[in-house]
Design an enzyme around this catalytic site. Structure first.
Site, PDB file in Angstrom:
ATOM      1  N   SER A 109       0.826  -1.204   0.000  1.00  0.00           N
ATOM      2  CA  SER A 109       0.000   0.000   0.000  1.00  0.00           C
ATOM      3  C   SER A 109       0.861   1.255   0.000  1.00  0.00           C
ATOM      4  CB  SER A 109      -0.920   0.004   1.224  1.00  0.00           C
ATOM      5  OG  SER A 109      -0.194  -0.319   2.382  1.00  0.00           O
TER       6      SER A 109
ATOM      7  N   HIS B 212      -2.554  -3.230  -6.281  1.00  0.00           N
ATOM      8  CA  HIS B 212      -2.929  -2.972  -4.894  1.00  0.00           C
ATOM      9  C   HIS B 212      -4.433  -3.100  -4.692  1.00  0.00           C
ATOM     10  CE1 HIS B 212      -3.539   0.028  -1.411  1.00  0.00           C
ATOM     11  NE2 HIS B 212      -3.240  -1.168  -0.916  1.00  0.00           N
TER      12      HIS B 212
ATOM     13  N   GLU C 288      -5.563  -0.521  -7.451  1.00  0.00           N
ATOM     14  CA  GLU C 288      -4.601   0.450  -8.006  1.00  0.00           C
ATOM     15  C   GLU C 288      -3.525  -0.310  -8.784  1.00  0.00           C
ATOM     16  OE1 GLU C 288      -4.647   4.133  -4.821  1.00  0.00           O
ATOM     17  OE2 GLU C 288      -3.457   2.374  -4.261  1.00  0.00           O
TER      18      GLU C 288
ATOM     19  N   ASN D 174      -4.099   6.004  -0.538  1.00  0.00           N
ATOM     20  CA  ASN D 174      -3.462   6.227   0.765  1.00  0.00           C
ATOM     21  C   ASN D 174      -2.801   7.598   0.883  1.00  0.00           C
ATOM     22  OD1 ASN D 174      -4.058   4.006   2.479  1.00  0.00           O
ATOM     23  ND2 ASN D 174      -2.863   2.726   1.104  1.00  0.00           N
TER      24      ASN D 174
END
Length: 286
Positions: A121, A142, A154, A192
């Protein structure tokens, strides 16, 4: 490997994320081998997969849990990944552990066309790609927790990833019924990099005594239509993971908004990691 789909999928790690990735791959018809570090973890991983698939069958989401489970083998020997077309790494969020694993995968996975992907992440993909002999075939794929439920994935190429690897990965992800978004190889990627500073600012607000955890969370749920508040979300993600991602972002950008607040560090040191330990910003029944 036929370039429309990966038939043989490997997953390293059968924790929450690894088991979820293995499940969605097997549910989409792929043959899946999952590697765990020891027999106890492999057994726990198998149990996790079985429980999740039985829930899915009970809810009518899949016709047969047994059929899906038949496509998954959970093993403890890395060499079982030799024939895989695509391997997703889903181990602890630690750069040294991940780079060591990518060296190992590079030596074990025989097909020069095979894709080596990380579910990280926050760790830059380039750091993993350069320890292999095939950086053109390394990228980030991800997933989000819980993997069977959340649609987003992702896709993160490094500066060295070739276009075909990206295209094949996108096809694989779409074949799982997921929706990919393209990200650049910067710590935190898209989600994130936006989410973690938001959670950290909620922690700072709570730490300063400005508002209670309940009021902060209620404010965002009722005032901004978030499905849950940032502190409850941190508990769900795991405060150790939240801190690790924050540190990775801070390391990359040196921006104060990414620095983990002292309270977060203390809670992690105390083992108050959120839902998984029964206590974080809230208390949970174990």
């Amino acid at each position: 490997m036929n370039h429309t789909s990966a038939t043989n999928v490997g997953v390293v790690g059968c924790g929450l994320m690894g088991a979820g990735i293995a499940e969605v791959a097997a549910r989409s018809g792929h043959d899946v081998v999952v590697v765990e570090s020891d027999e106890a973890r492999a057994t726990a991983g198998r149990d996790r997969l079985e429980a999740s698939l039985q829930r899915a069958e009970a809810k009518g989401k899949i016709p047969s849990a047994a059929d899906v489970l038949a496509r998954i083998r959970v093993v403890t020997v890395m060499e079982e990944l030799a024939d895989r077309d695509l391997v997703v790494e889903a181990i602890v969020e630690d750069e040294a552990a991940k780079t060591a694993l990518f060296r190992q995968l590079d030596a074990i996975v025989t097909s020069p066309d095979a894709i080596l992907a990380s579910n990280t992440s926050s760790i830059p993909i380039m750091k993993l790609a350069v320890v292999t002999s095939r950086p053109t075939h390394v990228l980030g794929i991800h997933f989000f927790n819980p993997v069977p439920v959340l649609k987003l994935v992702e896709i993160v190429p490094s500066l060295l990833t070739d276009r075909e690897t990206v295209a094949r990965s996108r096809t694989f992800v779409e074949g799982l019924g997921k929706e990919p978004i393209d990200c650049q190889d910067r710590a935190g990627f898209v989600v994130n990099a936006l989410l973690i500073p938001f959670i950290l600012s909620a922690i700072r607000m709570f730490e300063s005594g400005f508002a209670t955890a309940e009021d902060i969370d209620r404010g965002l749920v009722l005032g901004a239509a978030h499905p849950q508040g940032p502190l409850a979300l941190a508990d769900l993600i795991g405060l150790d993971t939240t801190k690790a991602v924050a540190e990775s972002l801070y390391e990359e950008f040196k921006e104060q908004l990414y620095a983990p607040p002292p309270l977060l560090a203390r809670m992690v040191e105390a083992g108050l990691l959120g839902r998984k330990t029964g206590r974080g910003f809230y208390t949970y029944d174990k």
